[in-house]
Design an enzyme around this catalytic site. Structure first.
Site, short mmCIF file in Angstrom:
data_model
loop_
_atom_site.label_atom_id
_atom_site.label_comp_id
_atom_site.label_asym_id
_atom_site.label_seq_id
_atom_site.Cartn_x
_atom_site.Cartn_y
_atom_site.Cartn_z
N GLY A 8 10.21 -21.78 11.50
CA GLY A 8 9.00 -21.67 12.73
C GLY A 8 9.79 -21.69 13.69
CB ALA A 9 13.57 -21.04 14.79
CE LYS A 36 6.74 -10.54 14.79
NZ LYS A 36 5.51 -11.12 15.72
N GLY A 90 5.67 -30.57 9.10
CA GLY A 90 4.91 -30.97 10.29
C GLY A 90 3.48 -29.97 10.38
CB THR A 115 -0.94 -34.47 10.60
OG1 THR A 115 -1.59 -35.53 10.37
CG2 THR A 115 -1.30 -33.47 9.15
CG MET A 117 6.58 -35.20 13.13
SD MET A 117 7.28 -35.45 11.53
CE MET A 117 6.77 -33.97 10.51
CG HIS A 146 -4.65 -30.73 20.15
ND1 HIS A 146 -5.61 -31.77 19.40
CD2 HIS A 146 -3.56 -31.39 20.01
CE1 HIS A 146 -4.74 -32.73 18.81
NE2 HIS A 146 -3.52 -32.35 18.73
CG HIS A 147 -2.19 -26.81 22.91
ND1 HIS A 147 -1.96 -25.60 22.14
CD2 HIS A 147 -1.55 -27.83 22.20
CE1 HIS A 147 -1.24 -26.08 20.94
NE2 HIS A 147 -1.06 -27.11 21.01
CE LYS A 150 -4.34 -29.08 16.41
NZ LYS A 150 -3.29 -28.75 15.37
N GLY A 156 -5.09 -32.03 12.18
CA GLY A 156 -4.68 -32.64 11.12
C GLY A 156 -4.51 -34.07 11.32
P1 NAD Z 1 3.36 -21.67 17.18
O1 NAD Z 1 2.27 -20.75 16.83
O2 NAD Z 1 4.03 -21.72 18.81
O3 NAD Z 1 4.67 -21.32 16.26
C1 NAD Z 1 4.66 -21.09 14.85
C2 NAD Z 1 5.88 -20.54 14.33
O4 NAD Z 1 5.87 -20.32 12.99
C3 NAD Z 1 6.13 -19.12 14.94
O5 NAD Z 1 7.35 -19.03 15.30
C4 NAD Z 1 5.59 -18.17 13.96
O6 NAD Z 1 6.31 -16.90 13.96
C5 NAD Z 1 6.21 -18.91 12.49
N1 NAD Z 1 5.53 -18.65 11.50
C6 NAD Z 1 4.17 -18.48 11.46
N2 NAD Z 1 3.58 -17.84 10.32
C7 NAD Z 1 4.97 -18.06 9.49
C8 NAD Z 1 5.16 -17.70 8.12
N3 NAD Z 1 4.52 -17.34 7.25
N4 NAD Z 1 6.59 -17.58 7.77
C9 NAD Z 1 7.62 -18.07 8.80
N5 NAD Z 1 7.30 -18.42 10.02
C10 NAD Z 1 6.00 -18.25 10.28
O7 NAD Z 1 2.95 -23.19 16.60
P2 NAD Z 1 3.37 -24.62 17.17
O8 NAD Z 1 2.50 -24.90 18.36
O9 NAD Z 1 4.88 -24.62 17.24
O10 NAD Z 1 2.87 -25.53 15.92
C11 NAD Z 1 3.13 -25.26 14.69
C12 NAD Z 1 2.55 -26.14 13.70
O11 NAD Z 1 3.03 -27.42 13.72
C13 NAD Z 1 0.91 -25.99 13.79
O12 NAD Z 1 0.62 -26.24 12.43
C14 NAD Z 1 0.88 -27.37 14.62
O13 NAD Z 1 -0.55 -27.83 14.35
C15 NAD Z 1 1.68 -28.17 13.79
N6 NAD Z 1 2.31 -29.16 14.85
C16 NAD Z 1 2.52 -30.63 14.04
C17 NAD Z 1 3.04 -31.75 15.02
C18 NAD Z 1 3.27 -32.94 14.37
O14 NAD Z 1 3.71 -34.02 14.70
N7 NAD Z 1 3.26 -32.99 12.85
C19 NAD Z 1 3.06 -31.30 16.47
C20 NAD Z 1 2.85 -30.22 16.97
C21 NAD Z 1 2.32 -29.09 16.04
#
Ligand code: NAD
Length: 257
Positions: A8-9, A36, A90, A115, A117, A146-147, A150, A156
């Site tokens: 999810g980089a 991509k 996460g 959910t 950290m 949240h923003h 989301k 979570g």
């Molecule tokens: P985001 O939409 O900005 O980024 C998600 C990334 O995952 C994107 O780069 C996307 O291309 C990639 N992705 C999506 N589907 C994919 C797949 N099938 N295979 C591979 N890559 C895939 O979202 P974000 O704000 O970075 O949040 C990501 C997740 O983390 C959400 O579920 C969010 O709720 C969660 N989150 C958790 C915490 C925590 O502390 N646990 C904190 C913030 C966000």
């Protein structure tokens, strides 16, 4: 020195993890999985790949902040035997099947699922358990904001806090949770746990757990003021996880709460 792989980089959290690792000399960024292209400047030794196998094999600890479907694919690959030494997940909004995959993967490697950290939420979770027991007649209402970007609701974190409250009262969360009230719905029952969501702007994350009695109430609130808190928590927990045996861990395990 642990080598991290970021799944999810290209997302909000993924980019912060990359920045956080760049500033912390005790860790390295081994690999990133990209679907991509990625418009990030990465250390030259970082493997940038769209091949999940190559990605997983080149990292010691994989940190996943993606989407439920992304997490599902990652877990299935790890269960099939292509795995790092440790996995931190996460991503929120996992369905029951995806949560079961977490358990299956945890038989093959140490997995930490959180959910949220942050230390503050880990402590809030503990306080909610105590308060739900001690204030047995009080109504529990959880509000999260949240923003605007989301994708899942309730958060979570709010669901995890509600699950803790339900557990403290020996209740089944699915039977007592109310998310949204509208129209002539009648009086509130004493057993229900309200979990409500607001969305807007760029707010990182706010959770308020209220215990409402007759003549008094308590509200405990946590506000995340930046996302680096989550990135730092995930990396530190990942370093710790490397030294743990196979199994499914929570962030409370890492913080020893
Ligand atoms: P985001 O939409 O900005 O980024 C998600 C990334 O995952 C994107 O780069 C996307 O291309 C990639 N992705 C999506 N589907 C994919 C797949 N099938 N295979 C591979 N890559 C895939 O979202 P974000 O704000 O970075 O949040 C990501 C997740 O983390 C959400 O579920 C969010 O709720 C969660 N989150 C958790 C915490 C925590 O502390 N646990 C904190 C913030 C966000």
């Amino acid at each position: 020195m642990a080598g991290f792989g970021i799944y999810g980089a290209g997302g909000r959290m993924g980019r912060l993890l990359i920045d956080y690792l760049a500033l912390n000399a005790e860790h390295t960024l081994s690999s990133v999985l990209v679907r991509k292209g990625i418009d990030l400047s990465l250390p030259p030794e970082t493997l940038v790949t769209n091949d999940p196998r190559a990605f997983l094999e080149s990292a010691e600890v994989v940190v996943d902040f993606s989407s439920p479907k992304g997490t599902e694919a990652l877990l299935e690959t790890a269960i099939a035997g292509v795995k790092p030494k440790a996995l931190v997940v996460g991503t929120t909004g996992l369905d029951p099947h995806q949560q079961n995959l977490l358990k299956d993967a945890a038989e093959k490697l140490p997995v930490l699922y959180a959910t949220n950290m942050s230390l503050g939420i880990a402590l809030l979770n503990k306080l909610v358990f105590e308060a739900s027991k001690a204030l047995a007649d009080f109504d529990i209402e959880i509000l999260e904001m949240h923003h605007r970007f989301k994708k899942d609701a309730p958060s979570g974190t709010a669901l995890a806090l509600a699950a803790t409250a339900a557990k403290a009262r020996d209740a089944d969360l699915d039977s007592v949770r109310v998310s949204g009230r509208n129209g002539a719905i009648g009086e509130r029952s004493s057993s229900e746990i309200g979990v409500m969501s607001l969305r807007g702007g760029d707010l990182v994350g706010e959770h308020t757990v209220g215990f409402y009695g007759d003549g008094e109430f308590i509200r405990i609130a946590h506000v995340a003021t930046n996302r680096t808190t989550f990135a730092a928590g995930a990396v530190k927990a990942g370093s710790w996880l490397l030294r743990q045996p196979n199994g499914l861990y929570s962030i409370q395990d890492y913080f020893q709460l």
